[in-house]
Scaffold this motif. Structure first.
Motif, mmCIF file in Angstrom:
data_model
loop_
_atom_site.group_PDB
_atom_site.id
_atom_site.type_symbol
_atom_site.label_atom_id
_atom_site.label_comp_id
_atom_site.label_asym_id
_atom_site.label_seq_id
_atom_site.Cartn_x
_atom_site.Cartn_y
_atom_site.Cartn_z
ATOM 1 N N MET A 1 44.892 14.087 71.431
ATOM 2 C CA MET A 1 46.146 13.344 71.618
ATOM 3 C C MET A 1 45.827 11.918 72.050
ATOM 4 N N ILE A 2 46.504 10.969 71.410
ATOM 5 C CA ILE A 2 46.355 9.554 71.747
ATOM 6 C C ILE A 2 47.565 9.128 72.570
ATOM 7 N N ARG A 3 47.338 8.528 73.731
ATOM 8 C CA ARG A 3 48.446 8.100 74.580
ATOM 9 C C ARG A 3 48.598 6.583 74.505
ATOM 10 N N LEU A 4 49.741 6.144 73.990
ATOM 11 C CA LEU A 4 50.119 4.750 74.054
ATOM 12 C C LEU A 4 51.052 4.612 75.251
ATOM 13 N N SER A 5 51.528 3.427 75.514
ATOM 14 C CA SER A 5 52.342 3.214 76.716
ATOM 15 C C SER A 5 53.605 4.065 76.717
ATOM 16 N N ASP A 6 54.265 4.213 75.546
ATOM 17 C CA ASP A 6 55.527 4.961 75.475
ATOM 18 C C ASP A 6 55.439 6.210 74.618
ATOM 19 N N TRP A 7 54.246 6.521 74.083
ATOM 20 C CA TRP A 7 54.156 7.567 73.076
ATOM 21 C C TRP A 7 52.992 8.503 73.323
ATOM 22 N N ARG A 8 53.169 9.738 72.884
ATOM 23 C CA ARG A 8 52.106 10.738 72.846
ATOM 24 C C ARG A 8 51.892 11.072 71.369
ATOM 25 N N LEU A 9 50.820 10.541 70.802
ATOM 26 C CA LEU A 9 50.559 10.663 69.361
ATOM 27 C C LEU A 9 49.493 11.720 69.111
ATOM 28 N N ILE A 10 49.841 12.707 68.275
ATOM 29 C CA ILE A 10 48.885 13.713 67.836
ATOM 30 C C ILE A 10 48.595 13.492 66.359
ATOM 31 N N CYS A 11 47.317 13.477 65.995
ATOM 32 C CA CYS A 11 46.900 13.275 64.605
ATOM 33 C C CYS A 11 46.353 14.584 64.033
ATOM 34 N N PHE A 12 46.744 14.881 62.809
ATOM 35 C CA PHE A 12 46.326 16.100 62.120
ATOM 36 C C PHE A 12 45.661 15.740 60.800
ATOM 37 N N ASP A 13 44.670 16.504 60.421
ATOM 38 C CA ASP A 13 44.097 16.334 59.087
ATOM 39 C C ASP A 13 45.136 16.695 58.028
ATOM 40 N N GLU A 14 45.938 17.742 58.305
ATOM 41 C CA GLU A 14 46.923 18.195 57.318
ATOM 42 C C GLU A 14 48.078 18.891 58.016
ATOM 43 N N LEU A 15 49.283 18.639 57.513
ATOM 44 C CA LEU A 15 50.498 19.328 57.938
ATOM 45 C C LEU A 15 51.382 19.511 56.711
ATOM 46 N N PRO A 16 52.237 20.530 56.707
ATOM 47 C CA PRO A 16 53.223 20.581 55.623
ATOM 48 C C PRO A 16 54.129 19.353 55.642
ATOM 49 N N SER A 17 54.663 19.002 56.825
ATOM 50 C CA SER A 17 55.565 17.860 56.965
ATOM 51 C C SER A 17 55.560 17.412 58.419
ATOM 52 N N THR A 18 55.290 16.145 58.658
ATOM 53 C CA THR A 18 55.312 15.639 60.037
ATOM 54 C C THR A 18 56.722 15.696 60.619
ATOM 55 N N SER A 19 57.737 15.458 59.792
ATOM 56 C CA SER A 19 59.108 15.515 60.290
ATOM 57 C C SER A 19 59.498 16.946 60.659
ATOM 58 N N ASP A 20 59.118 17.915 59.836
ATOM 59 C CA ASP A 20 59.411 19.313 60.168
ATOM 60 C C ASP A 20 58.710 19.714 61.469
ATOM 61 N N PHE A 21 57.504 19.201 61.671
ATOM 62 C CA PHE A 21 56.773 19.491 62.904
ATOM 63 C C PHE A 21 57.521 18.934 64.115
ATOM 64 N N CYS A 22 58.033 17.704 63.987
ATOM 65 C CA CYS A 22 58.782 17.099 65.090
ATOM 66 C C CYS A 22 60.128 17.794 65.309
ATOM 67 N N LEU A 23 60.755 18.253 64.225
ATOM 68 C CA LEU A 23 61.994 19.018 64.370
ATOM 69 C C LEU A 23 61.743 20.298 65.171
ATOM 70 N N GLN A 24 60.633 20.948 64.889
ATOM 71 C CA GLN A 24 60.274 22.154 65.643
ATOM 72 C C GLN A 24 60.065 21.815 67.111
ATOM 73 N N LYS A 25 59.391 20.699 67.377
ATOM 74 C CA LYS A 25 59.162 20.269 68.755
ATOM 75 C C LYS A 25 60.476 19.959 69.458
ATOM 76 N N ALA A 26 61.430 19.383 68.728
ATOM 77 C CA ALA A 26 62.742 19.082 69.314
ATOM 78 C C ALA A 26 63.421 20.368 69.760
ATOM 79 N N GLU A 27 63.361 21.402 68.925
ATOM 80 C CA GLU A 27 63.979 22.677 69.266
ATOM 81 C C GLU A 27 63.275 23.346 70.449
ATOM 82 N N GLU A 28 61.993 23.056 70.610
ATOM 83 C CA GLU A 28 61.223 23.638 71.712
ATOM 84 C C GLU A 28 61.438 22.887 73.021
#
Length: 257
Positions: A1-28
């Motif tokens: 995980m990369i921490r910027l001043s306002d953000w927690r950025l996770i980088c992946f080699d591969e995902l089906p969809s970054t937006s779907d991943f964030c939607l899942q995180k929102a529900e969690e």
């Protein structure tokens, strides 16, 4: 995980969809300032239900935000805030008339689409906004009937992680502008980076199209289209401009031809 001043950025080699991943995180229940970047997506999504074509070495970045009370008052502003952030991150300090925002939130280079944004919003336990940023960095996909661009035609700084960090920094800045100065400041800044007033446009309204000239955007962000002296307000639709042959092809598709 990369921490910027306002953000927690996770980088992946591969995902089906970054937006779907964030939607899942929102529900969690993930908090504001979460971001996911993938170097390859297997099921990317674009605007209007389209599948986004990934030619490789592209930007695939999505963010999860929890809107403040001020941000919740005008949810339509997100498209313009995101467009400003994306434009400035791609410009990387080098402003030029070659790089423009096309209403409401596509980024074009020399009149050809280079990048786009998908905004989704909802509420589970509390409101959330997920914004997906997709851009052609070192190559552009070959799609019949369309002429596309990539960032490498503009800049040598095309590494996805670096571009993603610039997007996040820029997004924080424009969120701050909106909080402090409200939508008029966003609107005027957006217009300074948009295509010139008077540019011929074709608007695909989902089965029909309108031709006119760009006359700016309204106080709520609606597109103003000058149709032979009569200014029409466009709330939703796909804006086409640039190559006349491409416009004619796309307009014919919109009309069912």
């Amino acid at each position: 995980m990369i921490r910027l001043s306002d953000w927690r950025l996770i980088c992946f080699d591969e995902l089906p969809s970054t937006s779907d991943f964030c939607l899942q995180k929102a529900e969690e229940g993930e908090s504001d300032g979460f971001a996911a970047l993938a170097f390859h997506q297997t099921n990317p999504r674009g605007s209007r239900g389209r599948v986004w074509s990934d030619p490789g070495d592209s930007l695939a970045l999505s963010v999860l935000m929890r809107p403040s009370a001020v941000e919740q008052r005008q949810p339509g502003a997100w498209a313009f805030i995101a467009a400003l952030a994306f434009h400035d991150a791609l410009a990387n300090g080098h402003e030029s008339s070659r790089l423009r925002i096309k209403w409401p939130n596509d980024i074009v280079l020399d009149g050809r689409k280079m990048a786009g944004i998908l905004v989704e919003a909802g509420a589970s336990t509390r409101p959330w906004v997920v914004i997906g940023f997709g851009g052609n960095l070192t190559a552009s996909p070959i799609i019949p009937g369309r002429k596309l661009a990539c960032l490498a035609e503009w800049s040598a700084f095309c590494e996805p992680r670096s571009v993603g960090k610039r997007v996040l920094t820029s997004l924080s800045r424009w969120r701050g502008v909106f909080e402090a100065e409200d939508f008029p400041a966003i609107r005027s800044s957006w217009l300074a980076r948009s295509l010139p007033v008077g540019t011929p446009l074709v608007v695909n309204g989902g089965g029909h199209y309108s031709e006119g000239r760009f006359a700016g955007i309204g106080e709520a962000g609606e597109l103003l289209l000058d149709c032979n002296g009569k200014v029409e307000q466009v709330i939703t639709g796909e804006v086409l401009y640039g190559d006349p042959e491409v416009n004619a092809l796309e307009a014919g598709r919109a009309a069912g031809h």
